[in-house]
Enzyme design. Sequence first.
Site, PDB file in Angstrom:
ATOM      1  N   ILE A  34       0.731  -1.782  -0.414  1.00 55.15           N
ATOM      2  CA  ILE A  34      -0.170   0.133  -0.175  1.00 55.15           C
ATOM      3  C   ILE A  34       1.217   0.732   0.144  1.00 55.15           C
ATOM      4  O   ILE A  34       1.820   1.095   1.029  1.00 55.15           O
ATOM      5  CB  ILE A  34      -0.931   0.138   0.846  1.00 55.15           C
ATOM      6  N   LEU A  35       0.573   2.103  -0.840  1.00 55.01           N
ATOM      7  CA  LEU A  35       1.759   3.645  -0.845  1.00 55.01           C
ATOM      8  C   LEU A  35       1.053   4.637   0.190  1.00 55.01           C
ATOM      9  O   LEU A  35       0.187   4.539  -0.442  1.00 55.01           O
ATOM     10  CB  LEU A  35       1.455   3.611  -2.727  1.00 55.01           C
ATOM     11  N   HIS A  53      -4.894  -3.866 -12.116  1.00 54.50           N
ATOM     12  CA  HIS A  53      -5.633  -4.613 -10.482  1.00 54.50           C
ATOM     13  C   HIS A  53      -6.982  -5.709 -12.118  1.00 54.50           C
ATOM     14  O   HIS A  53      -7.680  -6.234 -12.585  1.00 54.50           O
ATOM     15  CB  HIS A  53      -6.509  -3.417 -10.358  1.00 54.50           C
ATOM     16  N   THR A  74      -4.511   6.808  -7.361  1.00 54.72           N
ATOM     17  CA  THR A  74      -4.998   7.993  -6.804  1.00 54.72           C
ATOM     18  C   THR A  74      -5.309   7.785  -5.251  1.00 54.72           C
ATOM     19  O   THR A  74      -4.440   6.247  -5.263  1.00 54.72           O
ATOM     20  CB  THR A  74      -6.360   8.663  -7.009  1.00 54.72           C
ATOM     21  N   GLU A  86      -6.697   7.086  -2.786  1.00 54.25           N
ATOM     22  CA  GLU A  86      -8.213   5.538  -2.786  1.00 54.25           C
ATOM     23  C   GLU A  86      -7.709   4.714  -3.653  1.00 54.25           C
ATOM     24  O   GLU A  86      -7.822   4.344  -4.585  1.00 54.25           O
ATOM     25  CB  GLU A  86      -9.618   6.591  -2.885  1.00 54.25           C
TER      26      GLU A  86
HETATM   27  C1  GRF Z   1      -1.349  -9.470 -11.842  1.00 55.58           C
HETATM   28  O1  GRF Z   1      -2.455 -10.503 -11.256  1.00 55.58           O
HETATM   29  C2  GRF Z   1      -1.811  -8.228 -10.961  1.00 55.58           C
HETATM   30  O2  GRF Z   1      -3.196  -7.818 -11.966  1.00 55.58           O
HETATM   31  C3  GRF Z   1      -2.171  -7.690  -9.602  1.00 55.58           C
HETATM   32  O3  GRF Z   1      -0.297  -8.860  -8.620  1.00 55.58           O
HETATM   33  C4  GRF Z   1      -0.816 -10.162  -9.786  1.00 55.58           C
HETATM   34  C5  GRF Z   1       1.169  -9.945 -10.687  1.00 55.58           C
HETATM   35  O4  GRF Z   1       1.215 -10.610 -11.388  1.00 55.58           O
HETATM   36  N1  GRF Z   1      -1.960  -7.053  -8.943  1.00 55.58           N
HETATM   37  P1  GRF Z   1       3.433 -10.551 -11.704  1.00 55.58           P
HETATM   38  O5  GRF Z   1       4.276 -10.634 -11.188  1.00 55.58           O
HETATM   39  O6  GRF Z   1       3.221  -9.701 -12.883  1.00 55.58           O
HETATM   40  O7  GRF Z   1       2.458 -11.764 -13.021  1.00 55.58           O
END
Ligand code: GRF
Length: 217
Positions: free
Chosen positions: A101-102, A118, A150, A152
């Site tokens: 978390i940033l 995501h 952002t 959030e």
């Molecule tokens: C991916 O599923 C991405 O959506 C999520 O973390 C995973 C990272 O996978 N944020 P990788 O390290 O890019 O293979």
Amino acid sequence: MQQNQTQTQNIVILISGRGSNMEAIVKSWQHQMFPQNTKIAAVISNNADAAGLNFAKQHNIATEVLSHKNFASRQEYDQSLIKIIDKYTPKLVVLAGFMRILSPEFVQHYQQRLMNIHPSLLPSLTGLHTHKRAIESGLKIHGCTVHFVTAELDAGPIIIQGAVPVLPNDNEDILAARVLKIEHKIYSKAIQLFLQGKINANSDSNNQNADEFLIAF
Ligand code: GRF
């Protein structure tokens, strides 16, 4: 907005583990999907054992490790991370499975030049375990989203989404693998649009060609 072609557009990618999204982005760069003046300047991890670091080294990309374990607070860690990232004067900072978390200060520092991927069709299923939750909710369509970051969590402006079906016999791993394939496509596409100056964190992407912002399989 046309980019100045003479000035290098550096990308810094942050990872914590496998790094498959980072790999896909590096390959897109090598296949000249981004403007000619683009450079993947560094891959940085909070985890010295992140498998993706080896790939970056093999491809002659600078790597750095900054373990969060040596810091008393998130703010102190993030300030040190900013110093390392800024050595590479990034046009864009790409979060690719960076499992932290940033702090608001970090997000503010890279405002409008910080992207994340995501594994869900935001704003549905923010947070963790998205594939499991998609199956448990009986969703028929699931996917992934690239968005500007952002303060959030998982809520910044959406750039591109990719959709996949949820099939009757799916388990979490099968569905995750189907989504991951699409992640690898849409992240490079989002970066391309940004570096071409076609999008920014304020623009309304819906005014542009819909084909560029939704990938469905
Ligand atoms: C991916 O599923 C991405 O959506 C999520 O973390 C995973 C990272 O996978 N944020 P990788 O390290 O890019 O293979």
